[in-house]
Design an enzyme around this catalytic site. Structure first.
Site: not given
Ligand SMILES: Nc1ncnc2c1ncn2[C@@H]1O[C@H](COP(=O)(O)OP(=O)(O)OP(=O)(O)O)[C@@H](O)[C@H]1O
Ligand SMILES: [Mg+2]
Length: 218
Positions: A15, A18, A40, A115
């Protein structure tokens, strides 16, 4: 793994952004006219609401890959992939992941991989995200939070990546506030200095409007 240019986006944890960072990198390449594949290894938490990682990556990259081609393993529970697979009565096969990534890259000009969770998350009991990243060999992008705790998490991830022989292209601090505090500004500088790494930032974005996103070139 040689071949098309690519990048592997990991993070200091789950979260941290990524998918958003990978989507922005993919969008930047697509906007330059490149055919971009996204990948992914496993998606978990399908039972939760909201756009899936593979759907956002596909939309951002303008890819026409299927769910299966983007994410070969997809599970309902929001668990670590090794556990989600076990609960589904299977085990994630590293060779299937490597092959799927190779196939995706071969059909495109560049590939952006995301990842799962943090860098040492197990895909199977004996195969971590780090092992896949090392097998694929793409430069790494580490997504980190701006606030307290991020120096430690970022430096641990950089050390782990370099111990596996991986090149770290950049740390991306996300979401970068419009008016960063002294702690946040110092975090950014300290990660760059102690981590000896390029540090970029990404502001809060309107995820529904990819054309409004700033470019992120790695
Ligand atoms: N720069 C950003 N602008 C708007 N929303 C964001 C931003 N970064 C993260 N978010 C929001 O925060 C949450 C987590 O982001 P994201 O899904 O990219 O994380 P992740 O690291 O890919 O999580 P996971 O481990 O579940 O794959 C999501 O709801 C996303 O929409
Ligand atoms: Mg993700």
């Amino acid at each position: 793994m040689a071949g098309q240019p690519g990048v592997f986006v990991t993070g200091t944890g789950t979260e941290v952004g990524k998918t958003v960072v990978a989507a922005v990198i993919a969008r930047t390449l697509a906007a330059e006219g490149k055919r971009v594949a996204v990948f992914k290894p496993a998606v978990t938490g399908l039972e939760e609401e909201g756009e899936t990682d593979h759907a956002l990556l596909r939309r951002a990259s303008r890819s026409s890959q299927s769910d299966e081609e983007i994410a070969p393993y997809r599970y309902q529970p929001p668990a670590s992939p090794h556990l989600a697979a076990t609960l589904a009565g299977e085990e994630i096969d590293p060779e299937r992941l490597r092959q799927a990534a190779r196939d995706a890259a071969a059909a495109a000009d560049a590939i952006v991989c995301e990842g799962v969770g943090g860098f040492l998350v197990p895909l199977s009991p004996a195969y971590l995200v780090r092992d896949l990243a090392a097998d694929l060999g793409y430069p790494l992008v580490v997504v980190a939070s701006p606030g307290l705790g991020t120096i430690n998490h970022s430096l641990l991830t950089l050390e782990s990546a370099r111990a596996a022989g991986l090149e770290v292209a950049a740390v991306v601090v996300n979401p970068w506030p419009e008016q960063p505090s002294e702690i946040e500004r110092d975090n950014r500088e300290t990660i760059a200095e102690l981590g000896e790494v390029r540090v970029e930032t990404l502001p809060h974005l309107d995820l529904g409007e990819p054309d409004s996103w700033p470019p992120l070139r790695i």
